[in-house]
Design an enzyme around this catalytic site. Structure first.
Site, PDB file in Angstrom:
ATOM      1  N   PHE A 135       0.848  -1.206   0.000  1.00  0.00           N
ATOM      2  CA  PHE A 135       0.000   0.000   0.000  1.00  0.00           C
ATOM      3  C   PHE A 135       0.873   1.242   0.000  1.00  0.00           C
ATOM      4  O   PHE A 135       1.751   1.399   0.858  1.00  0.00           O
ATOM      5  CB  PHE A 135      -0.920   0.019   1.229  1.00  0.00           C
ATOM      6  CG  PHE A 135      -1.876   1.183   1.222  1.00  0.00           C
ATOM      7  CD1 PHE A 135      -3.024   1.165   0.439  1.00  0.00           C
ATOM      8  CD2 PHE A 135      -1.609   2.325   1.965  1.00  0.00           C
ATOM      9  CE1 PHE A 135      -3.895   2.250   0.405  1.00  0.00           C
ATOM     10  CE2 PHE A 135      -2.478   3.417   1.946  1.00  0.00           C
ATOM     11  CZ  PHE A 135      -3.624   3.372   1.167  1.00  0.00           C
ATOM     12  N   ASP A 220       9.087   2.845   1.613  1.00  0.00           N
ATOM     13  CA  ASP A 220       7.923   3.506   2.195  1.00  0.00           C
ATOM     14  C   ASP A 220       7.858   3.150   3.685  1.00  0.00           C
ATOM     15  O   ASP A 220       7.472   2.043   4.050  1.00  0.00           O
ATOM     16  CB  ASP A 220       6.667   3.050   1.446  1.00  0.00           C
ATOM     17  CG  ASP A 220       5.388   3.708   1.951  1.00  0.00           C
ATOM     18  OD1 ASP A 220       5.380   4.177   3.109  1.00  0.00           O
ATOM     19  OD2 ASP A 220       4.403   3.729   1.203  1.00  0.00           O
ATOM     20  N   LYS A 249       2.342   9.559   8.594  1.00  0.00           N
ATOM     21  CA  LYS A 249       1.640   9.077   9.785  1.00  0.00           C
ATOM     22  C   LYS A 249       2.208   9.574  11.129  1.00  0.00           C
ATOM     23  O   LYS A 249       1.846  10.646  11.581  1.00  0.00           O
ATOM     24  CB  LYS A 249       1.550   7.549   9.737  1.00  0.00           C
ATOM     25  CG  LYS A 249       0.598   7.080   8.610  1.00  0.00           C
ATOM     26  CD  LYS A 249       0.047   5.697   8.871  1.00  0.00           C
ATOM     27  CE  LYS A 249      -1.117   5.381   7.938  1.00  0.00           C
ATOM     28  NZ  LYS A 249      -0.736   4.917   6.609  1.00  0.00           N
TER      29      LYS A 249
HETATM   30  C1  LIG Z   1      -0.968   5.223   5.241  1.00  0.00           C
HETATM   31  C2  LIG Z   1       0.056   4.839   4.256  1.00  0.00           C
HETATM   32  C3  LIG Z   1       0.228   5.560   3.056  1.00  0.00           C
HETATM   33  C4  LIG Z   1      -0.677   6.704   2.656  1.00  0.00           C
HETATM   34  O1  LIG Z   1      -0.678   7.747   3.572  1.00  0.00           O
HETATM   35  P1  LIG Z   1      -1.856   8.851   3.533  1.00  0.00           P
HETATM   36  O2  LIG Z   1      -1.406   9.877   4.519  1.00  0.00           O
HETATM   37  O3  LIG Z   1      -3.122   8.158   3.901  1.00  0.00           O
HETATM   38  O4  LIG Z   1      -1.899   9.372   2.134  1.00  0.00           O
HETATM   39  C5  LIG Z   1       1.241   5.164   2.217  1.00  0.00           C
HETATM   40  N1  LIG Z   1       2.055   4.131   2.521  1.00  0.00           N
HETATM   41  C6  LIG Z   1       1.922   3.432   3.656  1.00  0.00           C
HETATM   42  C7  LIG Z   1       2.878   2.325   3.958  1.00  0.00           C
HETATM   43  C8  LIG Z   1       0.911   3.744   4.558  1.00  0.00           C
HETATM   44  O5  LIG Z   1       0.763   3.021   5.668  1.00  0.00           O
END
Ligand SMILES: *Cc1c(COP(=O)(O)O)cnc(C)c1O
Length: 402
Positions: A135, A220, A249
Site C-alpha cells: 500500500f 515507504d 503518519k
Molecule cells: C498510510 C500509508 C500511506 C498513505 O498515507 P496517507 O497519509 O493516507 O496518504 C502510504 N504508505 C503506507 C505504507 C501507509 O501506511
C-alpha cells in the site's frame, strides 16, 4: 450532539467512500478517547499509527498553539524556520547526506518520490516494480504502485508500467528488476496488508538488486517510521539505507505532514521548479513534528516502545483461545491473526468493551497504540481479550444462523 445524530449528518453530507463509521470521537487524553455519548475507550490504533504521543500531549499542544499564534503559514515563497529545523533533525536522525521535501500526507510523499526517481533516472528506464498487497496511497501515482488489486484496478489505467512481485520474495524481485527499471517501491513490513513482515535480510537483498540494476530503492516507511517498531526507522534495524525514504503518519503526532527524503545523488535530483506544495512544510505541522521527535527522545519512547511491544507479544502468546491463531509484528505494531474471518466482529466487540482496535483484513486485527502506552493499559486489554474473542465468536455464530 449524540453519536447517532452525528452519524446521520455524516451520511447526508460526507461522501460514502468510508461508509459511516460506528463511533464518533470527540475527546482524547493520553491513550484514552471519548465518544460523543461520553463512552471511554483505550485507543489501541492511534488514528492508524499516527497519534504516537497519545492525545493532548502537553509538548505537542504547546508547540502547535505557539506556532499557530506566531506564524501559521508562509507558503513556499518564503523560508520558514520550523521546516528548516525539522529537515535538519530528520537528516541527522538518518545519518546525513540527505535532503527533504515536505508534503501533507503519505500519498503525497510517495508522489514526490515517484517524480524524484523519474528525474534521477537515466534514459531507457521505463518501468517500476512494487510488492503485491503493498500500500502506497490513494492518489493516482501511489495507487498505481499499490499492490491491492481491489482498490487499484477500478481506477486504472495509470499510464505507468508497474510490475508486482510477491512481498519478501527476493528471487522474484531479482527476475523483475533489470536496467529498464526506474525504481523499486517497497515497505519494510506491509501495514495495510495486516502488519506482514518480510523475511530477515529482505531490505539488504532489495538494496543489492537495485544496485546491480542501477534502479532506485524507494522505501515507504510511512507507517513503520518514527518509532513504531522501537527504532527511529525500520531500515536502521536492517542496517540498510534506501535511496529515497517516505514518511508521514507518526511524524506529525496527529497533524498532517509527510516527507520524502532523498539520499546521496537523490538529495539534489529535483531541479528548481520540478515539484511543490502550497501547504508542504507548513510551520504548524513542522512544529508538531519537532515536538514529536523531541518527546520521543526526552521520554525515551524508542526503548519504551520496544519493551511495551515485547510485553504485549508475551502476554498475547499466553492467551489460549480458539479464535486467536497467532500474532506478528514488532514494537507497538502488531497483528492478531484469527482462525476465521471474524475481524469485524472482534473490532466491534472490543469497542463495546472499551477498546479501539482495527480489523485491517477479514481475519486480521491490527494494534498500533500510542507509543506512550503503559504496562497497566496493556494489561487491561489483555485481561479483556478472551471475553472479546468469545463475544466475537458468538456474534459470528449468530450471524451464520440468521
Ligand atoms: C498510510 C500509508 C500511506 C498513505 O498515507 P496517507 O497519509 O493516507 O496518504 C502510504 N504508505 C503506507 C505504507 C501507509 O501506511
Amino acid at each position: 450532539m449524540t453519536g447517532s445524530e452525528l452519524r446521520e449528518r455524516f451520511a447526508a453530507s460526507i461522501m460514502p467512500n468510508y461508509g459511516v463509521p460506528q463511533i464518533a470521537l470527540t475527546l482524547g487524553r493520553g491513550c484514552e478517547v471519548y465518544d460523543a455519548d461520553g463512552r471511554q475507550y483505550l485507543d489501541l490504533i492511534a488514528g492508524i499509527a499516527v497519534s504516537s504521543l497519545g492525545h493532548g500531549h502537553p509538548a505537542l499542544v504547546k508547540a502547535v498553539a505557539h506556532q499557530a499564534a506566531t506564524l501559521a503559514h508562509t507558503s513556499n515563497l518564503f523560508v520558514n524556520e520550523r521546516a528548516v529545523e525539522l529537515a535538519e533533525r530528520l537528516v541527522s536522525l538518518l545519518g546525513g547526506d540527505a535532503k527533504v521535501f515536505f508534503s501533507n500526507s503519505g500519498t503525497e510523499a510517495n508522489e514526490a518520490a515517484l517524480k524524484l526517481v523519474k528525474r534521477a533516472a537515466g534514459p531507457g528506464r521505463h518501468y517500476f516494480v512494487a510488492a503485491g498487497h503493498g500500500f502506497h496511497g490513494r492518489t493516482s501515482g501511489s495507487l498505481a504502485l499499490t499492490g491491492k488489486d481491489a482498490i487499484r484496478e477500478p481506477f486504472g489505467p495509470f499510464g505507468m508500467d508497474v510490475r508486482f512481485v510477491p512481498h519478501g520474495d527476493l528471487d522474484a524481485l531479482r527476475d523483475a528488476v533489470d536496467t529498464g527499471c526506474t525504481a523499486v517501491f517497497v515497505e519494510p513490513t506491509q501495514g495495510e496488508a495486516g502488519v506482514v513482515p518480510a523475511p530477515e535480510g529482505y531490505l539488504a537483498g532489495v538494496r543489492e538488486i537495485c544496485d546491480a540494476a542501477g534502479a532506485a530503492f524507494v522505501l515507504d516507511e510511512i507507517q513503520s517510521g518514527i518509532g513504531r517498531t522501537g527504532s527511529w526507522f525500520a531500515h536502521q534495524e536492517a542496517g540498510v539505507r534506501p535511496d529515497v525514504l517516505t514518511l508521514a503518519k507518526g511524524l506529525g503526532g496527529g497533524l498532517p505532514i509527510g516527507a520524502c527524503v532523498g539520499f546521496g545523488r537523490y538529495a539534489d535530483a529535483f531541479h528548481k521548479g520540478d515539484h511543490g506544495s502550497t501547504f508542504g512544510g507548513n510551520p504548524v505541522a513542522c512544529a508538531a513534528a519537532l515536538a514529536v521527535l523531541d518527546t520521543i527522545e526526552e521520554e525515551g519512547l524508542l526503548a519504551h516502545t520496544a519493551v511495551m511491544g515485547d510485553l504485549l507479544a508475551e502476554q498475547l502468546e499466553a492467551i489460549d483461545h480458539p479464535l486467536l491463531a497467532g500474532q506478528r509484528g514488532s514494537g507497538l505494531w502488531r497483528a492478531l491473526t484469527l482462525s476465521g474471518p471474524h475481524a469485524a466482529h472482534v473490532q466491534e466487540q472490543a469497542a463495546v468493551r472499551g477498546f479501539l482496535v482495527n480489523a485491517v483484513a477479514p481475519d486480521v486485527i491490527r494494534i498500533a497504540p500510542p507509543l506512550v502506552i503503559t504496562p497497566e493499559q496493556i494489561g487491561v486489554f489483555i485481561e479483556a481479550l478472551p471475553t472479546v474473542l468469545d463475544a466475537a465468536e458468538a456474534a459470528a455464530t449468530k450471524e451464520n444462523q440468521s
